[in-house]
Design a protein around this motif. Structure first.
Motif, mmCIF file in Angstrom:
data_model
loop_
_atom_site.group_PDB
_atom_site.id
_atom_site.type_symbol
_atom_site.label_atom_id
_atom_site.label_comp_id
_atom_site.label_asym_id
_atom_site.label_seq_id
_atom_site.Cartn_x
_atom_site.Cartn_y
_atom_site.Cartn_z
ATOM 1 N N VAL A 149 0.838 -1.205 0.000
ATOM 2 C CA VAL A 149 0.000 0.000 0.000
ATOM 3 C C VAL A 149 0.869 1.251 0.000
ATOM 4 C CG1 VAL A 149 -1.670 1.342 1.330
ATOM 5 C CG2 VAL A 149 -1.976 -1.124 1.093
ATOM 6 N N TYR A 153 1.178 4.041 -3.013
ATOM 7 C CA TYR A 153 0.917 5.444 -2.691
ATOM 8 C C TYR A 153 2.075 6.337 -3.127
ATOM 9 C CZ TYR A 153 0.190 9.578 0.247
ATOM 10 O OH TYR A 153 0.036 10.867 0.706
ATOM 11 N N ALA A 212 -4.587 4.449 1.256
ATOM 12 C CA ALA A 212 -5.521 3.726 0.382
ATOM 13 C C ALA A 212 -6.552 4.642 -0.259
ATOM 14 C CB ALA A 212 -6.217 2.627 1.182
ATOM 15 N N ARG A 213 -6.893 5.743 0.419
ATOM 16 C CA ARG A 213 -7.877 6.684 -0.144
ATOM 17 C C ARG A 213 -7.449 7.214 -1.507
ATOM 18 N NH1 ARG A 213 -11.551 8.774 3.606
ATOM 19 N NH2 ARG A 213 -11.053 8.446 5.822
ATOM 20 N N LEU A 215 -5.536 5.586 -3.828
ATOM 21 C CA LEU A 215 -5.157 4.562 -4.799
ATOM 22 C C LEU A 215 -6.277 4.305 -5.802
ATOM 23 C CD1 LEU A 215 -3.331 2.022 -2.448
ATOM 24 C CD2 LEU A 215 -2.382 3.932 -3.759
ATOM 25 N N TRP A 242 -10.281 1.989 0.466
ATOM 26 C CA TRP A 242 -9.703 1.869 -0.882
ATOM 27 C C TRP A 242 -10.853 1.926 -1.893
ATOM 28 C CZ3 TRP A 242 -4.810 -1.468 -1.616
ATOM 29 C CH2 TRP A 242 -4.373 -1.408 -2.951
ATOM 30 N N ALA A 245 -11.559 -1.317 -4.053
ATOM 31 C CA ALA A 245 -11.286 -2.587 -3.383
ATOM 32 C C ALA A 245 -12.546 -3.407 -3.153
ATOM 33 C CB ALA A 245 -10.585 -2.347 -2.053
#
Length: 276
Positions: A149, A153, A212-213, A215, A242, A245
């Motif tokens: 992750v 990023y 993750a926000r 990606l 995500w 996801a």
């Protein structure tokens, strides 16, 4: 024999009487992965690999393994793991036309080093990805998922990501384990400061949920309901943060057996092959 209660009492006493000494001990213990015996099935998988070495951090090197030809699928193990743990993914992916690449993280498996931490695991993954890229997909387990992750990023390119049992709170591990062992939070805090100075980055920099926000890659998160090492709610949180996801849960596979489950491997392959 001294029982667990006696050990905890001894660590508690020492961490209060000599917090700096305990901090140094805890920092070393926390970053020294155990190397476990290699299972027979892993030996069979690894004998079929094309091994090589990749220079890393000066005089050190990483053990690299490759199978097949085609678009690259990178396998990433977790803390105290090794490349062979994900060997069950090799044959199905090679048969599907992929070049599978795996590596032992620093201080793991056949790679150099005795100690490592998330900061170094992130650098190692970025190094390997840059060496073998372009990368079509990554399959990562446990703390390897945390490293993945962070690398995505920071700009690592991969079309798809499969994360198995991903932990999302690495900044809490050191104080949480300290509480379990009976080590004072004061000593744990000093141990964390030692490690951050050694590796040149605070643990606070590694926040998978925040990263993750941002990606955009489609991601498949596989997590077992009975995982005792990384609770299911951590995988659930990552799936919520995500944007692309999907979370799929398994049962009765725990934290490591999930890597050998034919259904899990088949699901990962189907996801990697999916387009659009």
């Amino acid at each position: 024999m001294i029982g667990q209660v006696g050990i905890r009492a001894g660590l508690w006493s020492l961490s209060h009487a000599a917090p700096d000494l305990m901090a140094r001990w805890y920092a070393e213990r926390f970053t020294t992965p155990r190397r476990f015996p290699v299972a027979w099935r892993e030996k069979d998988w690894m004998r079929q690999a094309r091994p090589s070495r990749l220079p890393f951090d000066g005089a050190d090197s990483l053990a690299l393994y490759e199978w097949g030809e085609g678009p690259v699928v990178l396998l990433v193990h977790g803390f105290e793991g090794r490349a062979g743990q994900l060997g069950g993914f090799v044959a199905p992916f090679v048969s599907a036309g992929y070049r599978v690449v795996a590596f032992d993280a620093p201080a793991h498996g056949a790679s150099d080093g005795k100690r490592t931490a998330i900061q170094e695991m992130v650098r190692a993954l970025a190094k390997v990805a840059g060496h073998v890229g372009p990368v079509e997909a990554v399959v990562a387990h446990s703390l390897g998922s945390t490293a993945l992750v962070e690398c995505l990023y920071r700009g690592m390119e991969a079309d798809r990501a499969v994360l198995i049992a991903p932990p999302v709170h690495p900044e809490t591990y050191l104080p949480r384990i300290a509480r379990h062992l009976g080590i004072s939070q004061k000593a744990a805090g000093r141990a964390q400061a030692l490690l951050e100075a050694r590796h040149g980055a605070p643990f606070e920099d590694y926040r998978p949920l925040s990263a993750a926000r941002h990606l955009s890659q489609p991601a498949l998160i596989l997590h077992d309901e009975d995982d005792r090492q990384v609770p299911l709610d951590e995988g659930e949180k990552l799936a919520r943060f995500w944007p692309g996801a999907t979370l799929e849960m398994t049962q009765s596979l725990g934290h490591n057996r999930i890597l050998r489950d034919p259904g899990v491997i088949a699901r990962a392959l189907t996801f990697v092959q999916t387009r659009g």
